[in-house]
Design a protein around this motif. Structure first.
Motif, PDB file in Angstrom:
ATOM      1  N   ALA A 137       5.369  -2.541   1.627  1.00 19.21           N
ATOM      2  CA  ALA A 137       6.052  -2.619   0.681  1.00 19.21           C
ATOM      3  C   ALA A 137       6.181  -1.585  -0.435  1.00 19.21           C
ATOM      4  CB  ALA A 137       5.788  -4.151   0.009  1.00 19.21           C
ATOM      5  N   ASN A 138       4.954  -0.911  -0.257  1.00 19.52           N
ATOM      6  CA  ASN A 138       4.850   0.025  -1.331  1.00 19.52           C
ATOM      7  C   ASN A 138       5.750   1.222  -0.987  1.00 19.52           C
ATOM      8  OD1 ASN A 138       3.393   1.030  -3.642  1.00 19.52           O
ATOM      9  ND2 ASN A 138       2.144   2.278  -2.367  1.00 19.52           N
ATOM     10  N   LYS A 139       6.214   1.432   0.378  1.00 17.00           N
ATOM     11  CA  LYS A 139       7.149   2.571   0.639  1.00 17.00           C
ATOM     12  C   LYS A 139       8.536   2.119   0.582  1.00 17.00           C
ATOM     13  CE  LYS A 139       4.023   3.525   4.784  1.00 17.00           C
ATOM     14  NZ  LYS A 139       3.818   3.422   6.224  1.00 17.00           N
ATOM     15  N   ARG A 140       8.758   1.093  -0.168  1.00 13.79           N
ATOM     16  CA  ARG A 140      10.116   0.972  -0.597  1.00 13.79           C
ATOM     17  C   ARG A 140      10.073   1.042  -2.037  1.00 13.79           C
ATOM     18  NH1 ARG A 140      13.111  -2.608   3.000  1.00 13.79           N
ATOM     19  NH2 ARG A 140      14.573  -2.723   1.138  1.00 13.79           N
ATOM     20  N   LEU A 141      11.025   1.762  -2.506  1.00 11.85           N
ATOM     21  CA  LEU A 141      11.145   2.420  -3.893  1.00 11.85           C
ATOM     22  C   LEU A 141      11.383   1.110  -4.881  1.00 11.85           C
ATOM     23  CD1 LEU A 141      11.307   4.761  -5.841  1.00 11.85           C
ATOM     24  CD2 LEU A 141      13.676   4.730  -5.558  1.00 11.85           C
ATOM     25  N   GLU A 142      11.927   0.174  -4.561  1.00 10.01           N
ATOM     26  CA  GLU A 142      12.380  -1.013  -5.431  1.00 10.01           C
ATOM     27  C   GLU A 142      10.799  -2.067  -5.573  1.00 10.01           C
ATOM     28  OE1 GLU A 142      13.727  -2.583  -1.561  1.00 10.01           O
ATOM     29  OE2 GLU A 142      13.347  -0.568  -2.568  1.00 10.01           O
ATOM     30  N   LEU A 143      10.151  -1.799  -4.614  1.00  9.43           N
ATOM     31  CA  LEU A 143       8.893  -2.582  -4.577  1.00  9.43           C
ATOM     32  C   LEU A 143       7.682  -2.232  -4.940  1.00  9.43           C
ATOM     33  CD1 LEU A 143       9.317  -4.616  -1.291  1.00  9.43           C
ATOM     34  CD2 LEU A 143      10.159  -5.342  -3.208  1.00  9.43           C
ATOM     35  N   SER A 144       7.593  -0.785  -5.043  1.00  8.93           N
ATOM     36  CA  SER A 144       6.574   0.162  -5.414  1.00  8.93           C
ATOM     37  C   SER A 144       5.831  -0.278  -6.606  1.00  8.93           C
ATOM     38  CB  SER A 144       6.820   1.636  -5.219  1.00  8.93           C
ATOM     39  OG  SER A 144       5.518   2.264  -5.527  1.00  8.93           O
ATOM     40  N   PRO A 145       6.718  -0.442  -7.744  1.00 12.20           N
ATOM     41  CA  PRO A 145       5.856  -0.682  -9.041  1.00 12.20           C
ATOM     42  C   PRO A 145       5.467  -2.078  -9.093  1.00 12.20           C
ATOM     43  CG  PRO A 145       8.266   0.051  -9.511  1.00 12.20           C
ATOM     44  CD  PRO A 145       8.126  -0.199  -7.894  1.00 12.20           C
ATOM     45  N   LEU A 146       5.877  -3.089  -8.225  1.00  8.47           N
ATOM     46  CA  LEU A 146       5.237  -4.528  -8.213  1.00  8.47           C
ATOM     47  C   LEU A 146       3.992  -4.475  -7.344  1.00  8.47           C
ATOM     48  CD1 LEU A 146       8.395  -6.647  -7.580  1.00  8.47           C
ATOM     49  CD2 LEU A 146       6.978  -6.466  -9.855  1.00  8.47           C
ATOM     50  N   VAL A 147       4.088  -3.533  -6.421  1.00 13.51           N
ATOM     51  CA  VAL A 147       2.719  -3.390  -5.652  1.00 13.51           C
ATOM     52  C   VAL A 147       1.703  -2.716  -6.546  1.00 13.51           C
ATOM     53  CG1 VAL A 147       1.653  -2.039  -3.759  1.00 13.51           C
ATOM     54  CG2 VAL A 147       3.738  -3.033  -3.174  1.00 13.51           C
ATOM     55  N   SER A 148       2.040  -1.915  -7.254  1.00 16.25           N
ATOM     56  CA  SER A 148       1.023  -1.268  -8.189  1.00 16.25           C
ATOM     57  C   SER A 148       0.464  -2.368  -9.095  1.00 16.25           C
ATOM     58  CB  SER A 148       1.688  -0.063  -9.037  1.00 16.25           C
ATOM     59  OG  SER A 148       1.917   0.874  -8.126  1.00 16.25           O
ATOM     60  N   ALA A 149       1.449  -3.367  -9.642  1.00 18.75           N
ATOM     61  CA  ALA A 149       0.761  -4.233 -10.634  1.00 18.75           C
ATOM     62  C   ALA A 149       0.134  -5.339 -10.106  1.00 18.75           C
ATOM     63  CB  ALA A 149       2.352  -4.893 -10.971  1.00 18.75           C
ATOM     64  N   VAL A 150       0.255  -5.507  -8.760  1.00 17.78           N
ATOM     65  CA  VAL A 150      -0.736  -6.342  -7.818  1.00 17.78           C
ATOM     66  C   VAL A 150      -2.012  -5.683  -7.832  1.00 17.78           C
ATOM     67  CG1 VAL A 150      -1.045  -7.360  -5.651  1.00 17.78           C
ATOM     68  CG2 VAL A 150       1.069  -7.676  -6.663  1.00 17.78           C
ATOM     69  N   ARG A 151      -2.118  -4.500  -7.509  1.00 15.79           N
ATOM     70  CA  ARG A 151      -3.234  -3.594  -7.108  1.00 15.79           C
ATOM     71  C   ARG A 151      -3.900  -3.619  -8.382  1.00 15.79           C
ATOM     72  NH1 ARG A 151      -0.757   0.570  -2.989  1.00 15.79           N
ATOM     73  NH2 ARG A 151      -1.372  -0.579  -1.141  1.00 15.79           N
ATOM     74  N   SER A 152      -3.372  -3.461  -9.761  1.00 12.15           N
ATOM     75  CA  SER A 152      -3.785  -3.456 -10.966  1.00 12.15           C
ATOM     76  C   SER A 152      -4.498  -4.742 -11.423  1.00 12.15           C
ATOM     77  CB  SER A 152      -2.922  -2.955 -12.040  1.00 12.15           C
ATOM     78  OG  SER A 152      -2.304  -1.730 -11.927  1.00 12.15           O
ATOM     79  N   LEU A 153      -3.870  -5.859 -11.039  1.00 14.04           N
ATOM     80  CA  LEU A 153      -4.325  -7.116 -11.262  1.00 14.04           C
ATOM     81  C   LEU A 153      -5.638  -7.304 -10.434  1.00 14.04           C
ATOM     82  CD1 LEU A 153      -1.041  -9.276 -11.249  1.00 14.04           C
ATOM     83  CD2 LEU A 153      -2.559  -9.013 -13.486  1.00 14.04           C
ATOM     84  N   ALA A 154      -5.673  -6.937  -9.082  1.00  7.06           N
ATOM     85  CA  ALA A 154      -6.917  -7.240  -8.196  1.00  7.06           C
ATOM     86  C   ALA A 154      -8.090  -6.344  -8.970  1.00  7.06           C
ATOM     87  CB  ALA A 154      -6.257  -6.645  -6.972  1.00  7.06           C
ATOM     88  N   LYS A 155      -7.726  -5.139  -9.598  1.00  2.67           N
ATOM     89  CA  LYS A 155      -8.767  -4.382  -9.888  1.00  2.67           C
ATOM     90  C   LYS A 155      -9.357  -5.055 -11.252  1.00  2.67           C
ATOM     91  CE  LYS A 155      -7.381   0.211  -8.180  1.00  2.67           C
ATOM     92  NZ  LYS A 155      -6.984   1.334  -8.348  1.00  2.67           N
ATOM     93  N   ALA A 156      -8.508  -5.641 -12.017  1.00  2.00           N
ATOM     94  CA  ALA A 156      -8.757  -6.273 -13.325  1.00  2.00           C
ATOM     95  C   ALA A 156      -9.656  -7.586 -12.863  1.00  2.00           C
ATOM     96  CB  ALA A 156      -7.673  -6.643 -14.208  1.00  2.00           C
ATOM     97  N   ALA A 157      -9.279  -8.072 -11.772  1.00  2.42           N
ATOM     98  CA  ALA A 157     -10.318  -9.503 -11.520  1.00  2.42           C
ATOM     99  C   ALA A 157     -11.476  -9.157 -10.924  1.00  2.42           C
ATOM    100  CB  ALA A 157      -9.116 -10.440 -10.538  1.00  2.42           C
ATOM    101  N   GLU A 158     -11.809  -7.913 -10.350  1.00  4.94           N
ATOM    102  CA  GLU A 158     -12.937  -7.406  -9.874  1.00  4.94           C
ATOM    103  C   GLU A 158     -13.980  -7.238 -10.809  1.00  4.94           C
ATOM    104  OE1 GLU A 158     -12.303  -4.025  -7.262  1.00  4.94           O
ATOM    105  OE2 GLU A 158     -11.381  -5.376  -5.709  1.00  4.94           O
ATOM    106  N   THR A 159     -13.120  -6.527 -12.021  1.00  4.24           N
ATOM    107  CA  THR A 159     -13.977  -6.279 -13.158  1.00  4.24           C
ATOM    108  C   THR A 159     -14.353  -7.334 -13.810  1.00  4.24           C
ATOM    109  OG1 THR A 159     -12.442  -4.137 -13.525  1.00  4.24           O
ATOM    110  CG2 THR A 159     -13.729  -4.831 -15.269  1.00  4.24           C
ATOM    111  N   ASN A 160     -13.560  -8.302 -13.926  1.00  4.09           N
ATOM    112  CA  ASN A 160     -13.935  -9.657 -14.741  1.00  4.09           C
ATOM    113  C   ASN A 160     -14.927 -10.440 -13.982  1.00  4.09           C
ATOM    114  OD1 ASN A 160     -12.558  -9.008 -16.740  1.00  4.09           O
ATOM    115  ND2 ASN A 160     -10.716  -9.965 -16.012  1.00  4.09           N
ATOM    116  N   ASP A 161     -15.203 -10.265 -12.629  1.00  2.00           N
ATOM    117  CA  ASP A 161     -16.219 -11.076 -11.838  1.00  2.00           C
ATOM    118  C   ASP A 161     -17.683 -10.690 -12.154  1.00  2.00           C
ATOM    119  OD1 ASP A 161     -14.167 -12.412 -10.532  1.00  2.00           O
ATOM    120  OD2 ASP A 161     -14.401 -11.302  -8.870  1.00  2.00           O
TER     121      ASP A 161
END
Length: 161
Positions: A137-161
């Motif tokens: 999905a990250n290879k699709r221009l319109e989906l790339s920002p959402l993929v980045s958001a998902v990854r950011s949320l994952a990193k934030a969740a790891e930090t909170n654990d």
């Protein structure tokens, strides 16, 4: 405003609608890919995996089980759809239901040993399929920002654990 007057029409927001459609497209692509992989490798649907995963994460000893209504809310399904799903998983001996001791009208749902074993086997497959779907999905221009958001949320969740 009297009861006969209607509220002023809301202004159209095509950007908001397009954003929602893009998010739905990302979700659909990811879910379809994970569904195919989980079904082939473990005979589990995405929803079945989600139920097992949510229940396994909620179980923290006495009182850590979920009632059917709580489970439905956690996996974002109607109560009737959740009940049908739990019935199927219970028939496969992956879940068990029992009466809530303090309130005999309530029913708890919990993962069995067989369910935990299957979940432990399926979790790496699920996670790998998720990463694959996000990469694609990250290879699709319109989906790339959402993929980045998902990854950011994952990193934030790891930090909170």
């Amino acid at each position: 405003m009297t009861s006969k007057e209607s509220p002023a029409p809301q202004q159209s927001d095509p950007g908001l609608a397009q954003g929602w459609c893009t998010l739905a497209a990302l979700h659909g692509r990811i879910q379809t890919h994970i569904e195919r992989v989980l079904q082939a490798a473990h005979g589990l649907s995405v929803r079945e995996f989600s139920v097992l995963d949510v229940l396994s994460r909620q179980h923290t000893g006495e009182g850590g089980h979920l009632r059917m209504q709580q489970l439905a809310e956690a996996v974002v399904l109607s109560q009737s759809a959740t009940t049908r799903l739990v019935n199927r998983l219970e028939e496969r001996s992956l879940l068990v239901r029992y009466l809530c001791p303090p309130d005999r009208r309530g029913i708890y749902t919990d993962v069995t040993g067989a369910g935990r074993k299957l979940l432990d086997q399926a979790r790496p497959t699920h996670d790998s399929a998720l990463r694959e779907a996000l990469e694609k999905a990250n290879k699709r221009l319109e989906l790339s920002p959402l993929v980045s958001a998902v990854r950011s949320l994952a990193k934030a969740a790891e930090t909170n654990d």
